[in-house]
Design an enzyme around this catalytic site. Sequence first.
Site, PDB file in Angstrom:
ATOM      1  CB  THR A   1      -0.920   0.017   1.243  1.00 35.37           C
ATOM      2  OG1 THR A   1      -0.110   0.085   2.417  1.00 35.37           O
ATOM      3  CG2 THR A   1      -1.808  -1.210   1.296  1.00 35.37           C
TER       4      THR A   1
ATOM      5  CD  GLU B   1      17.543  -6.063  -0.054  1.00 35.65           C
ATOM      6  OE1 GLU B   1      18.094  -6.851   0.712  1.00 35.65           O
ATOM      7  OE2 GLU B   1      17.967  -4.895  -0.259  1.00 35.65           O
TER       8      GLU B   1
ATOM      9  CB  VAL C   1      17.071   0.924   1.338  1.00 41.59           C
ATOM     10  CG1 VAL C   1      18.162   1.933   1.028  1.00 41.59           C
ATOM     11  CG2 VAL C   1      16.479   1.207   2.694  1.00 41.59           C
TER      12      VAL C   1
ATOM     13  N   GLY D   1       6.730   5.447 -13.049  1.00 38.08           N
ATOM     14  CA  GLY D   1       6.484   4.665 -11.829  1.00 38.08           C
ATOM     15  C   GLY D   1       7.554   4.839 -10.771  1.00 38.08           C
TER      16      GLY D   1
ATOM     17  CD  GLU E   1       7.245   6.576  -2.412  1.00 37.33           C
ATOM     18  OE1 GLU E   1       6.425   5.993  -1.693  1.00 37.33           O
ATOM     19  OE2 GLU E   1       8.172   5.979  -2.991  1.00 37.33           O
TER      20      GLU E   1
ATOM     21  CE  LYS F   1      13.906   4.956  -0.684  1.00 40.07           C
ATOM     22  NZ  LYS F   1      13.874   5.554  -2.032  1.00 40.07           N
TER      23      LYS F   1
ATOM     24  N   GLY G   1      11.064   1.966  -9.577  1.00 43.29           N
ATOM     25  CA  GLY G   1      10.528   1.417 -10.826  1.00 43.29           C
ATOM     26  C   GLY G   1       9.684   0.187 -10.591  1.00 43.29           C
TER      27      GLY G   1
HETATM   28  N1  HSE Z   1       9.757   7.098  -4.875  1.00 36.16           N
HETATM   29  C1  HSE Z   1      10.905   6.328  -4.570  1.00 36.16           C
HETATM   30  C2  HSE Z   1      12.096   6.855  -5.356  1.00 36.16           C
HETATM   31  C3  HSE Z   1      10.627   4.902  -4.888  1.00 36.16           C
HETATM   32  O1  HSE Z   1      11.893   7.650  -6.277  1.00 36.16           O
HETATM   33  O2  HSE Z   1      13.224   6.483  -5.072  1.00 36.16           O
HETATM   34  C4  HSE Z   1      11.576   3.940  -4.268  1.00 36.16           C
HETATM   35  O3  HSE Z   1      11.599   4.028  -2.884  1.00 36.16           O
END
Ligand code: HSE
Length: 343
Positions: A98, A151, A154, A208, A211, A226, A324
């Site tokens: 989600t 995993e 990050v 993609g 967020e 992160k 991605g």
């Molecule tokens: N929105 C995040 C990014 C996705 O662009 O790094 C991966 O956590």
Amino acid sequence: MHFKIAFIGFGTVGQGLSEILLEKKEMLAEKYDFHCTIVAVSDIMKGSVYDENGLDMVKILEIVKKGEKLDEYPTGIKGMDGLTTIKETNADTIVEVTFTDVKTGEPALTHIKTALGAGKNVVSTNKGPVVKQAVELLEMAASNNVHYGFEGVVLAGTPVLNLARYTLAGNKIKGFRGILNGTTNYILTRMEEGMSYDDALKKAQELGYAEADPTGDVEGLDALGKVVILTNVVLGKNLDWKDVKRKGITEITKEDIEKAKSEGKRWKLIGSAEVQQDGSIKAKVWPEKLPLSDPLAGVGEAINALTFHTDELGSVTIVGPGAGRRETGFSLLIDLLEINRKL
Ligand code: HSE
């Protein structure tokens, strides 16, 4: 092992994993004795469907790609929300994908606690719960004899947590520094080529990378999450998201980028944390103007990079996709295969 899987959330990441599972079915069975049936998909926007004998995922993917609701699926029980799906289906493994909220961890935190409490494995790319309660959730999984894999929180499918946990085992990791957000790195790369900030963000969303609410990416909150995760899970500290100094990329103008270029430099959003002499942590997410000779300056597009500072090896760097559809979907397969290996 034969997994019975329920997806809680079915956005790009869940769809990415589903495609990989369909395409690699034979290889996974032959090479790893890994088998699975998807019994439920529940998504707050797309609706839900449950069939204890398994869903035809080709059909499910067709439905969501057409923008239709899962109610269009010809059979199965409809209308179960996330929590009901976790509690009342025969799934033994929950894929929690989600949307992320690093401030509260919800609704994922409740989903994961409910699943672990019910004796179900969880694999998840959701950063919120790991930022809030990584240690507690891992303990809860252990006491319920199940697994909690994350995993992908990050660097997506680029295996940083496994690297720190297994391959660098025996080292003392004292800190890290890296490009931890794909969306902002993609935007900065495109802006250097002359694209506007708005167009670059739109493109990152289409691909993609961003967020559901991209403010979290561009304001540095995603990278901050992160930093907290790496500090708590890899450095073994107890950092709160409020303890990290943060600035995103929204104030970087075309002029700033041009100026950096003329100085032989490049803007990057850098996340870092270092253990201090007294054991405390200095952590931040901040845009930095790096000389082109800095290895991180050469990392463009949605690629991420992370350097661990270790006692035995000095600096060890891993570079790879950080966002991605397939890249993040794949991280869930890493977790599923790890559970498969353990069982
Ligand atoms: N929105 C995040 C990014 C996705 O662009 O790094 C991966 O956590």
